[in-house]
Design a protein around this motif. Structure first.
Motif, PDB file in Angstrom:
ATOM      1  N   THR A  44       0.829  -1.205   0.000  1.00  0.00           N
ATOM      2  CA  THR A  44       0.000   0.000   0.000  1.00  0.00           C
ATOM      3  C   THR A  44       0.861   1.251   0.000  1.00  0.00           C
ATOM      4  OG1 THR A  44      -0.141  -0.104   2.428  1.00  0.00           O
ATOM      5  CG2 THR A  44      -1.915  -1.155   1.165  1.00  0.00           C
ATOM      6  N   VAL A  45       2.043   1.171   0.615  1.00  0.00           N
ATOM      7  CA  VAL A  45       2.951   2.324   0.626  1.00  0.00           C
ATOM      8  C   VAL A  45       3.445   2.618  -0.786  1.00  0.00           C
ATOM      9  CG1 VAL A  45       5.147   3.216   1.496  1.00  0.00           C
ATOM     10  CG2 VAL A  45       3.656   1.878   3.002  1.00  0.00           C
ATOM     11  N   SER A  46       3.851   1.576  -1.517  1.00  0.00           N
ATOM     12  CA  SER A  46       4.313   1.755  -2.897  1.00  0.00           C
ATOM     13  C   SER A  46       3.200   2.333  -3.762  1.00  0.00           C
ATOM     14  CB  SER A  46       4.771   0.416  -3.479  1.00  0.00           C
ATOM     15  OG  SER A  46       5.867  -0.104  -2.763  1.00  0.00           O
ATOM     16  N   GLN A  47       1.996   1.857  -3.541  1.00  0.00           N
ATOM     17  CA  GLN A  47       0.865   2.368  -4.320  1.00  0.00           C
ATOM     18  C   GLN A  47       0.572   3.830  -3.979  1.00  0.00           C
ATOM     19  OE1 GLN A  47      -2.593  -0.235  -4.881  1.00  0.00           O
ATOM     20  NE2 GLN A  47      -1.487  -1.870  -3.845  1.00  0.00           N
ATOM     21  N   ARG A  48       0.623   4.133  -2.704  1.00  0.00           N
ATOM     22  CA  ARG A  48       0.359   5.517  -2.271  1.00  0.00           C
ATOM     23  C   ARG A  48       1.374   6.491  -2.872  1.00  0.00           C
ATOM     24  NH1 ARG A  48       2.066   6.290   3.598  1.00  0.00           N
ATOM     25  NH2 ARG A  48       4.061   6.415   2.459  1.00  0.00           N
ATOM     26  N   ASP A  49       2.632   6.050  -2.928  1.00  0.00           N
ATOM     27  CA  ASP A  49       3.705   6.920  -3.416  1.00  0.00           C
ATOM     28  C   ASP A  49       3.844   6.896  -4.935  1.00  0.00           C
ATOM     29  OD1 ASP A  49       4.165   7.511  -0.780  1.00  0.00           O
ATOM     30  OD2 ASP A  49       5.911   6.183  -0.567  1.00  0.00           O
ATOM     31  N   GLY A  50       3.045   6.075  -5.620  1.00  0.00           N
ATOM     32  CA  GLY A  50       3.096   6.005  -7.078  1.00  0.00           C
ATOM     33  C   GLY A  50       4.453   5.571  -7.607  1.00  0.00           C
ATOM     34  N   MET A  51       5.063   4.602  -6.950  1.00  0.00           N
ATOM     35  CA  MET A  51       6.424   4.198  -7.310  1.00  0.00           C
ATOM     36  C   MET A  51       6.473   3.539  -8.693  1.00  0.00           C
ATOM     37  SD  MET A  51       7.946   2.772  -3.694  1.00  0.00           S
ATOM     38  CE  MET A  51       9.609   2.705  -4.388  1.00  0.00           C
ATOM     39  N   GLY A  90       2.328   5.384 -12.436  1.00  0.00           N
ATOM     40  CA  GLY A  90       1.911   5.565 -11.054  1.00  0.00           C
ATOM     41  C   GLY A  90       0.470   5.206 -10.764  1.00  0.00           C
TER      42      GLY A  90
END
Length: 573
Positions: free
Chosen positions: A113-120, A129
């Motif tokens: 969810t962190v990667s998704q939130r940050d649009g990595m 993203g």
């Protein structure tokens, strides 16, 4: 820190993935189809301890087909793929399951969810993203989407999605981000099974509809029953059986409803498909003054090119979420409750006799000295070879249309994809169906009839069958290519040709041990009858592959009619 405190406050904390997988087990799922990928690997570690077997398919499309076949026998199935590249490969199979009302739980391992939130900028993404694009693609072919992004919502979302999958008999889409796999939820909920009961009809509405149905039914002079696929998918077969048995009315199935009625009952009359029906069936249905139509799906291939001749004025339509009596519709009144009350209250009806079913080829085929295996001869002959509780799978094309002329023993399950019609579906479905049969309480054979063209699309599932110790009987109909396409357009065109394969060499090529399989080449009627009489073959205790050679130009009459109608529609301006 807040998450840790919340976890400590749970009476019986369990990991999200364990909760999900134990719910699958409670629904009767014992094996999960799919392909490993880096976004689902940690989740797969939970399968064994939750009592689930990992199938391990050769690709995601085949895994989706297999889950479809498993669900049709078991009642529900699960599929696990990875984000992006994996889930998109399965979409064709999921769309087919949605189209044909097959319940599959599609679980997708996602980036955190962190990667998704940050649009990595991660692999398996479009590089923009946007982590919702793939779930948006699946939303229109799923009856529910559950994104497990927050621990406090996860258990509720899981239970809701699984209930929707079962009740609506269609796929659901569940995302499982990597950082959610081990998050804690309330395990106490697992002690209470998910409520899978169908929502009851509003009592006053249901009573009114039942009265209307009974009034027309008792007044009818020669009513009949016609059962289709949604009777199977929406789980009213017990009601159908009681209605057919108690009423004694001539009863028929549509092609997609094959297997919905016990064909050994004296009032079973065969397959009605408009102009594709035999004359006795066609006349009896179309001249009836009342047709109880249960779970109809009036698609082109299911009606031999829209040649149904059933008027609204003499039909009552039973569906999962509405009823239609002549031109009056009753939304929100499901067929299950209505059928049960009609059965209990119908009393004595006017019963006129209907046609009877015989597993005999036409007289000219019975007396012919030509050794060639033709469709007119094959399918009634198959009916005499089938056994109670067999699972019979037919591929889109000659087999799907030919099986209409096969009378089934009691308890036979028919698996086909008449509406979606994805070529190659049936080999994957065979793997799933055979696995569900192996896990079941009663022994049953799994038998597949597939064309040589279709076989080439999904042949890798032979490997999965071997890996899982499955023993289906696979009959590859060798007629030099795509027969149904030839009848629609391009009879002699190169695009309808295929490279001929040595089918009997494929099973050992995929690693089967010599004693674990049998292969056969059949070119004459006598050879096929001898094979059917061979108990080593017919017992299906090891995988059997039959290369059955048939004429290129031969096809069931119903396929020719349907193909002609399809060709005509394709040319409409």
């Amino acid at each position: 820190m807040a998450t840790d405190i919340a976890s400590r406050e749970l009476a019986t904390p369990v990991d999200v993935t364990e909760y999900l997988f134990k719910r699958l087990h409670q629904l009767g799922i014992r094996s999960v189809h799919g392909i490993p990928g880096d976004y689902n690997l940690t989740a797969l570690d939970y399968l064994h301890k939750c009592g689930l077997n990992w199938v391990g398919n050769c690709n995601e499309l085949n895994a989706g087909y297999a889950a479809d076949g498993y669900a049709r026998v078991n009642g529900i199935a699960a599929l696990i793929t990875t984000f992006g590249v994996g889930e998109l490969s399965a979409l064709n199979a999921i769309a087919g399951a949605y189209s044909e009302f097959v319940p599959i739980v599609h679980i997708v391992g996602q980036p955190s969810t962190v990667s998704q939130r940050d649009g990595m900028l991660l692999h398996h993404t479009l590089g923009n993203g946007d982590f919702n694009v793939f779930s948006n693609m699946s939303a229109d072919i799923s009856c529910d989407v559950a994104k497990l992004n927050k621990p406090h919502e996860a258990a509720t979302y899981i239970d809701s999605a699984l209930r929707e999958c079962w009740i609506r008999s269609r796929p659901v889409y569940i995302t499982l981000p990597t950082d959610m796999v081990g998050k804690k939820v309330d395990g106490e909920r697992l002690k209470t099974p998910i409520d899978l009961t169908f929502p009851p009809n509003e009592e006053e509405k249901e009573e009114y509809v039942v009265d209307v149905v009974l009034r027309y039914l008792k007044a009818a002079k020669n009513p009949v029953i016609l059962v289709d696929a949604c009777a199977i998918r929406h789980r009213v077969l017990a009601e159908v059986h009681d209605l057919v048995s108690k009423s004694g009315l001539p009863s028929f199935v549509a092609p997609m409803g094959k297997g919905a009625i016990d064909e050994t009952l004296p009032n079973y009359g065969g397959v009605y498909a408009g102009d594709g029906s035999n004359k006795g069936v066609k006349d009896r249905v179309e001249k009836s003054d009342l047709i109880l139509s249960i779970g109809a799906i009036k698609s082109d291939f299911n009606t031999t090119g829209f040649t149904y001749r059933i008027g609204r004025m003499n039909s009552i339509d039973f569906h999962s979420n509405y009823m239609a009596v002549r031109y009056s519709e009753y939304p929100g009144v499901g067929m299950k409750g209505v059928l049960r009350k009609v059965i209990d209250r119908m009393g004595k009806l006017h019963v006129s006799p209907g046609p009877t079913v015989s597993n005999q080829p036409p007289m000219d085929r019975r007396t012919s000295t030509d050794p060639t295996v033709t469709h007119a001869w094959l399918w009634p002959t198959v009916g005499r070879w089938l056994r109670e509780n067999d699972i019979v799978i037919t591929e889109t094309g000659t087999a799907n249309f030919g099986i209409w002329e096969t009378g089934f023993p009691k308890g036979v399950i028919a698996v086909s994809q008449v509406l979606w019609g994805s070529i190659g579906y049936s080999l994957g479905a065979c793997q799933g169906a055979a696995l569900a049969a192996k896990e079941g309480e009663k022994a049953r054979r799994t038998i597949l009839f597939i064309g040589d063209g279709s076989f080439q699309l999904t042949v890798q599932e032979l490997s999965t069958m071997i890996r899982n110790g499955l023993t289906p009987i696979i009959v590859v109909i060798c007629n030099e290519g795509y027969t149904i396409e030839r009848y629609i357009h391009g009879w002699n065109e190169k695009y309808n040709d295929i490279q001929p394969w040595k089918h009997t060499d494929l099973v050992p090529a995929f690693g089967a041990e010599a004693k674990s399989y049998g292969t056969h080449q059949i070119r004459t009627k006598e050879e096929l009858l001898e094979l059917f009489n061979d108990e080593d073959f017919s017992s299906a205790e090891r995988l059997q592959l039959v290369e059955l050679h048939m004429p290129k130009e031969d096809a069931p009459h119903t396929l020719k009619i349907t193909a002609e109608a399809s060709a005509k529609r394709n040319k409409e301006i």
